[in-house]
Design an enzyme around this catalytic site. Structure first.
Site, mmCIF file in Angstrom:
data_model
loop_
_atom_site.group_PDB
_atom_site.id
_atom_site.type_symbol
_atom_site.label_atom_id
_atom_site.label_comp_id
_atom_site.label_asym_id
_atom_site.label_seq_id
_atom_site.Cartn_x
_atom_site.Cartn_y
_atom_site.Cartn_z
ATOM 1 N N HIS A 3 0.827 -1.208 0.000
ATOM 2 C CA HIS A 3 0.000 0.000 0.000
ATOM 3 C C HIS A 3 0.862 1.260 0.000
ATOM 4 C CE1 HIS A 3 -2.890 -3.054 1.133
ATOM 5 N NE2 HIS A 3 -3.879 -2.188 1.028
ATOM 6 N N HIS A 62 1.839 -4.132 9.050
ATOM 7 C CA HIS A 62 3.217 -3.952 8.610
ATOM 8 C C HIS A 62 4.054 -3.346 9.731
ATOM 9 C CE1 HIS A 62 2.409 -4.915 4.391
ATOM 10 N NE2 HIS A 62 1.313 -4.176 4.492
#
Length: 295
Positions: free
Chosen positions: A209, A251
């Site tokens: 992303h 993440h």
């Protein structure tokens, strides 16, 4: 003679080495026995080792812990301890620094995951953060680019949209390939969802992303005429998309940072191999099944 034998018997009784439990100490190792002598064939004579074998620095015949010798490459080589089983008592400064940075990265990423659970400190912000992270997903951008390309009627617009589509596909394939090679799990090790499987975003490093958001933001800023507030909002949007993945526990901070750097790299690569208008028209014709090859 009988008197001397009678005097030697008490000495044998008092000798500790003559006891049955210590009889093995008087016997030489099996490898040192003469080949022709059996167990009951008389006194055993130890074989005199050659001095060259004992002083051989190359270790042609190494002596193992049980007294037997093993040649190079023999089965005794398997009895050595492998390097991975040995404790490293003097690690290098580089290894200490890398392990320390990784520990700090994991600790900070876990602390910033405020929207992970339904009862966390950032639980009220979870729907908004999830929606923000969804704006950096590959599926909306690829579908939106295809729809805009289908409805575009200008050559310049089609040229920009075709290059944007190529950039999105390049980013998707590159990030998916690196994730398959590294296979790093997230700080909370959540199983990937359905949209993650569709976008091949199943691992943590690098953050897909973040890479996509930076690449799209740079692409739009470079090819669209925007006012200053909109340009600032694009930069802010790209940064918040990367942060949202950390807040959701998907993440690490290092994954997002490497994703940002990879997005800049993808943008520079697409700009260096920019497809001209004629090539884009050929690709559009092939995609819409209206391409007529030159004979």
């Amino acid at each position: 003679m009988p008197g001397s034998q009678a005097r030697s018997r008490p000495r044998d009784r008092n000798n500790v080495l003559t006891r049955p439990e210590f009889m093995s100490l008087n016997q030489p190792p099996r490898r040192e026995q003469v080949g022709g002598e059996g167990r009951g064939s008389g006194p055993r004579r130890p074989v005199i080792r050659q001095q060259s074998q004992q002083e051989d620095p190359g270790g042609r015949g190494r002596e193992s812990s049980d007294g037997s010798q093993a040649a190079d490459g023999g089965p005794k080589e398997a009895s050595r301890w492998p390097e991975q089983d040995c404790m490293q008592l003097n690690p290098s400064f580089r290894g200490i620094a890398i392990n320390s940075l990784l520990a700090i990265d994991i600790s900070l990423s876990k602390r910033l995951g405020m929207c992970v659970g339904a009862h966390g400190t950032g639980a009220p912000l979870r729907p908004m953060v999830t929606l923000l992270a969804l704006t950096g997903h590959a599926l909306p951008w690829i579908c939106g680019t295809l729809i805009c390309l289908w409805r575009s009627s200008t050559l310049a617009g089609q040229e920009v949209l075709v290059n944007l589509l190529m950039a999105l596909i390049l980013d998707l394939m590159t990030v998916a390939g690196i994730q398959k090679l590294v296979k790093r799990r997230g700080p909370w090790d959540f199983p990937p969802g359905l949209l993650d499987y569709v976008a091949m975003d199943t691992y943590s490093f690098p953050a897909a992303h973040a890479s996509r958001a930076v690449m799209v933001a740079k692409f739009l800023l470079n090819h669209l005429v925007l006012a200053v507030p909109l340009r600032i909002l694009l930069y802010l949007w790209a940064f918040l998309v990367g942060v949202s993945r950390v807040l959701l526990g998907k993440h690490h901070l290092s994954d997002v940072g490497c994703g940002f750097a990879l997005g800049f790299l993808h943008f520079s690569l697409v700009e260096s191999v920019w497809l001209d208008s004629a090539t884009c028209q050929t690709l559009v014709s092939i995609g819409t099944l209206r391409w007529t090859p030159l004979l």
